[in-house]
Design a protein around this motif. Structure first.
Motif, PDB file in Angstrom:
ATOM      1  N   MET A   1       0.820  -1.215   0.000  1.00  0.00           N
ATOM      2  CA  MET A   1       0.000   0.000   0.000  1.00  0.00           C
ATOM      3  C   MET A   1       0.854   1.266   0.000  1.00  0.00           C
ATOM      4  SD  MET A   1      -3.230  -0.576  -0.135  1.00  0.00           S
ATOM      5  CE  MET A   1      -3.988   0.887   0.566  1.00  0.00           C
ATOM      6  N   SER A   2       2.047   1.226   0.670  1.00  0.00           N
ATOM      7  CA  SER A   2       2.859   2.421   0.778  1.00  0.00           C
ATOM      8  C   SER A   2       3.282   2.954  -0.588  1.00  0.00           C
ATOM      9  CB  SER A   2       4.092   2.160   1.644  1.00  0.00           C
ATOM     10  OG  SER A   2       4.937   1.225   1.008  1.00  0.00           O
ATOM     11  N   GLU A   3       3.375   2.051  -1.580  1.00  0.00           N
ATOM     12  CA  GLU A   3       3.820   2.488  -2.893  1.00  0.00           C
ATOM     13  C   GLU A   3       2.735   3.246  -3.642  1.00  0.00           C
ATOM     14  OE1 GLU A   3       6.174   0.168  -5.364  1.00  0.00           O
ATOM     15  OE2 GLU A   3       7.756   0.077  -3.877  1.00  0.00           O
ATOM     16  N   LEU A   4       1.538   3.342  -3.046  1.00  0.00           N
ATOM     17  CA  LEU A   4       0.538   4.227  -3.604  1.00  0.00           C
ATOM     18  C   LEU A   4       1.015   5.670  -3.491  1.00  0.00           C
ATOM     19  CD1 LEU A   4      -2.768   2.706  -2.162  1.00  0.00           C
ATOM     20  CD2 LEU A   4      -2.048   2.678  -4.536  1.00  0.00           C
ATOM     21  N   PHE A   5       1.858   5.927  -2.511  1.00  0.00           N
ATOM     22  CA  PHE A   5       2.341   7.277  -2.260  1.00  0.00           C
ATOM     23  C   PHE A   5       3.775   7.403  -2.746  1.00  0.00           C
ATOM     24  CE2 PHE A   5      -0.709   6.166   1.117  1.00  0.00           C
ATOM     25  CZ  PHE A   5      -1.689   7.109   0.852  1.00  0.00           C
ATOM     26  N   TRP A   6       3.992   8.378  -3.600  1.00  0.00           N
ATOM     27  CA  TRP A   6       5.327   8.531  -4.185  1.00  0.00           C
ATOM     28  C   TRP A   6       6.365   8.930  -3.153  1.00  0.00           C
ATOM     29  CZ3 TRP A   6       4.311  11.443  -9.476  1.00  0.00           C
ATOM     30  CH2 TRP A   6       3.652  10.555 -10.337  1.00  0.00           C
ATOM     31  N   PHE A   7       5.961   9.673  -2.103  1.00  0.00           N
ATOM     32  CA  PHE A   7       6.968  10.072  -1.112  1.00  0.00           C
ATOM     33  C   PHE A   7       7.482   8.859  -0.344  1.00  0.00           C
ATOM     34  CE2 PHE A   7       2.901  10.710   1.151  1.00  0.00           C
ATOM     35  CZ  PHE A   7       3.103   9.984   2.307  1.00  0.00           C
ATOM     36  N   ALA A 173       9.486  12.637 -11.688  1.00  0.00           N
ATOM     37  CA  ALA A 173       8.674  12.807 -12.890  1.00  0.00           C
ATOM     38  C   ALA A 173       9.221  11.960 -14.035  1.00  0.00           C
ATOM     39  CB  ALA A 173       8.643  14.290 -13.290  1.00  0.00           C
ATOM     40  N   GLU A 174      10.530  11.923 -14.153  1.00  0.00           N
ATOM     41  CA  GLU A 174      11.158  11.118 -15.216  1.00  0.00           C
ATOM     42  C   GLU A 174      10.881   9.633 -15.001  1.00  0.00           C
ATOM     43  OE1 GLU A 174      15.631  10.169 -16.972  1.00  0.00           O
ATOM     44  OE2 GLU A 174      15.289  11.976 -15.774  1.00  0.00           O
ATOM     45  N   THR A 201       3.849  14.989  -3.075  1.00  0.00           N
ATOM     46  CA  THR A 201       2.413  14.694  -3.109  1.00  0.00           C
ATOM     47  C   THR A 201       1.703  15.579  -4.123  1.00  0.00           C
ATOM     48  OG1 THR A 201       2.438  14.024  -0.774  1.00  0.00           O
ATOM     49  CG2 THR A 201       0.308  14.607  -1.724  1.00  0.00           C
ATOM     50  N   ALA A 202       2.097  16.851  -4.189  1.00  0.00           N
ATOM     51  CA  ALA A 202       1.498  17.766  -5.173  1.00  0.00           C
ATOM     52  C   ALA A 202       1.769  17.290  -6.587  1.00  0.00           C
ATOM     53  CB  ALA A 202       2.050  19.180  -4.972  1.00  0.00           C
ATOM     54  N   LEU A 203       2.999  16.829  -6.834  1.00  0.00           N
ATOM     55  CA  LEU A 203       3.344  16.308  -8.157  1.00  0.00           C
ATOM     56  C   LEU A 203       2.504  15.078  -8.479  1.00  0.00           C
ATOM     57  CD1 LEU A 203       5.099  16.085 -10.695  1.00  0.00           C
ATOM     58  CD2 LEU A 203       6.790  14.840  -9.326  1.00  0.00           C
ATOM     59  N   GLN A 204       2.327  14.197  -7.503  1.00  0.00           N
ATOM     60  CA  GLN A 204       1.555  12.980  -7.744  1.00  0.00           C
ATOM     61  C   GLN A 204       0.091  13.293  -8.045  1.00  0.00           C
ATOM     62  OE1 GLN A 204       1.697  10.100  -4.564  1.00  0.00           O
ATOM     63  NE2 GLN A 204       0.664   8.525  -5.783  1.00  0.00           N
ATOM     64  N   ILE A 205      -0.490  14.199  -7.278  1.00  0.00           N
ATOM     65  CA  ILE A 205      -1.895  14.554  -7.501  1.00  0.00           C
ATOM     66  C   ILE A 205      -2.068  15.222  -8.862  1.00  0.00           C
ATOM     67  CG2 ILE A 205      -3.823  15.954  -6.684  1.00  0.00           C
ATOM     68  CD1 ILE A 205      -2.707  15.628  -3.844  1.00  0.00           C
ATOM     69  N   ALA A 212       1.008  15.795 -18.567  1.00  0.00           N
ATOM     70  CA  ALA A 212       1.787  16.987 -18.902  1.00  0.00           C
ATOM     71  C   ALA A 212       1.439  18.048 -17.865  1.00  0.00           C
ATOM     72  CB  ALA A 212       1.459  17.473 -20.311  1.00  0.00           C
ATOM     73  N   VAL A 213       2.170  18.060 -16.778  1.00  0.00           N
ATOM     74  CA  VAL A 213       1.842  18.909 -15.635  1.00  0.00           C
ATOM     75  C   VAL A 213       2.295  20.339 -15.890  1.00  0.00           C
ATOM     76  CG1 VAL A 213       2.232  19.290 -13.161  1.00  0.00           C
ATOM     77  CG2 VAL A 213       2.004  16.955 -14.048  1.00  0.00           C
ATOM     78  N   ASP A 214       1.351  21.273 -15.787  1.00  0.00           N
ATOM     79  CA  ASP A 214       1.685  22.683 -15.914  1.00  0.00           C
ATOM     80  C   ASP A 214       1.289  23.417 -14.634  1.00  0.00           C
ATOM     81  OD1 ASP A 214      -1.067  22.792 -16.036  1.00  0.00           O
ATOM     82  OD2 ASP A 214      -1.157  23.429 -18.134  1.00  0.00           O
ATOM     83  N   GLU A 215       1.453  24.718 -14.665  1.00  0.00           N
ATOM     84  CA  GLU A 215       1.182  25.549 -13.489  1.00  0.00           C
ATOM     85  C   GLU A 215      -0.269  25.426 -13.030  1.00  0.00           C
ATOM     86  OE1 GLU A 215       2.751  30.007 -12.392  1.00  0.00           O
ATOM     87  OE2 GLU A 215       1.624  29.724 -14.248  1.00  0.00           O
ATOM     88  N   GLU A 216      -1.193  25.352 -13.978  1.00  0.00           N
ATOM     89  CA  GLU A 216      -2.619  25.263 -13.656  1.00  0.00           C
ATOM     90  C   GLU A 216      -2.932  23.947 -12.944  1.00  0.00           C
ATOM     91  OE1 GLU A 216      -4.898  27.681 -14.212  1.00  0.00           O
ATOM     92  OE2 GLU A 216      -3.293  28.956 -14.960  1.00  0.00           O
ATOM     93  N   ALA A 217      -2.331  22.863 -13.409  1.00  0.00           N
ATOM     94  CA  ALA A 217      -2.565  21.555 -12.787  1.00  0.00           C
ATOM     95  C   ALA A 217      -2.051  21.527 -11.358  1.00  0.00           C
ATOM     96  CB  ALA A 217      -1.887  20.458 -13.613  1.00  0.00           C
ATOM     97  N   VAL A 218      -0.926  22.168 -11.120  1.00  0.00           N
ATOM     98  CA  VAL A 218      -0.364  22.232  -9.767  1.00  0.00           C
ATOM     99  C   VAL A 218      -1.288  23.003  -8.841  1.00  0.00           C
ATOM    100  CG1 VAL A 218       1.525  23.170  -8.373  1.00  0.00           C
ATOM    101  CG2 VAL A 218       2.033  21.986 -10.507  1.00  0.00           C
ATOM    102  N   ALA A 219      -1.786  24.152  -9.301  1.00  0.00           N
ATOM    103  CA  ALA A 219      -2.696  24.958  -8.484  1.00  0.00           C
ATOM    104  C   ALA A 219      -3.957  24.168  -8.142  1.00  0.00           C
ATOM    105  CB  ALA A 219      -3.055  26.250  -9.217  1.00  0.00           C
TER     106      ALA A 219
END
Length: 322
Positions: A1-7, A173-174, A201-205, A212-219
């Protein structure tokens, strides 16, 4: 289960994998080399590597037998000192696995324990000093009583620098096949301020919504106002209809549920990116800081933001006329 979380999935397993924290790593390597160490106290903001470093130290000390020789407890969960005492007593009763001379107890959120509980913990630490070492993790060293501090080697964990966070995010990300723009990376750091766990966690969400994560997706991932929308509002306040900008701000706070403090932080980020003469930016940042301070002191958040936008408009308008 822990591998569900990237951190957790990308948590460092060795000193070499830990980013930054060079001074801390150097001192801990000496303990590993000597095969002995005192009790340790790690303190600093969340997401700065305290738990990770404790687990890395356990791996370095015990190798493959680190799980058998390490007990993790959380003071906020195990509030009763009697529960901690019994679990430590049961754990310390058995001999260490392998060649290790002692076992390791990692106690997270130790500063959440009451003073009485910490006094009892001090006695436990003394009682099992021959067979067990403690690593206490805390957000604030002031929350740990002096008798415990005096028995520990103390390590301070500061918020991680920007390049260290961004480097780790690029690596993850790579590995996950995610494309992320530099603007998105900058936004993650601006919003998380050196908290590596929150940044990952923000990157994963964000990546769960788009590859293709951009500024809008992060917000959107962090629950903040869309940067493009906020830029439009600030532009409207500076050179367009001020009443329209006020109405949009009201909608974000009253109807959208956006916190005034978070909104001021985002305005600060956008103000520093305005296409205005550089000598104006310190004045603009100062006005943002005054609004932020006033809200912290209990002033009406909406009125402070309206006033802030008005001052930004005035500063830029005077500059253009001169």
């Amino acid at each position: 289960m822990s591998e569900l979380f990237w951190f957790e999935k990308y948590r460092p397993r060795s000193f070499e994998e830990v980013v930054d924290l060079e001074e801390v790593k150097a001192r801990l390597k000496e303990f590993v080399k000597a095969g002995n160490m005192p009790h340790l106290l790690f303190y600093g903001p969340p997401g700065t590597g305290k738990t990770t470093m404790a687990l890395v130290l356990a791996r370095e000390l015990y190798g493959d037998a680190w799980r058998e020789n390490t007990l993790e407890l959380n003071a906020s969960d195990e509030r009763g000192i009697n529960v901690i005492r019994e679990r430590v007593k049961e754990f310390a009763r058995t001999a260490p696995v392998g060649k290790a001379p002692f076992k390791l107890v990692i106690l997270d959120e130790a500063d959440n324990m009451t003073s009485d509980a910490q006094q009892a913990l001090r006695r436990i630490m003394e009682m099992y000093a021959n067979t067990t070492r403690f690593i206490l993790l805390a957000n604030y060293v002031s929350g740990i009583i002096e008798p415990i501090q005096s028995r520990c080697a103390i390590f301070r964990f500061s918020p991680l620098p920007k390049e260290a966070v961004l480097s780790r995010l690029r690596f993850i990300a790579e590995q996950e096949g995610v494309k992320i723009s530099q603007e998105a990376l900058d936004a993650i750091f601006d919003f998380t301020q050196g908290d590596m766990r929150r940044a990952i966690t923000a990157l994963q969400i964000a990546s769960s919504m788009t590859k293709a994560v951009d500024e809008e997706a992060v917000a959107k991932a962090l629950g903040y106002v869309s940067p493009s929308m906020l830029r439009q509002i600030i532009a409207e306040a500076i050179g367009g209809s001020f009443s329209k900008a006020m109405s949009q701000i009201y909608g974000l706070v009253a109807d959208g549920g956006v916190g005034e403090l978070e909104l001021v932080r985002q305005i600060h980020r956008e103000v520093l990116r305005l296409d205005v003469p550089e000598h104006l930016k310190p004045d603009l940042a100062f006005e943002v800081s005054k609004a932020h301070y006033a809200i912290l002191r209990g002033a009406n958040g909406l009125l402070q933001i309206y006033g802030l936008l008005a001052k930004i408009r005035k500063i830029i308008s005077i500059s253009k006329k001169s």
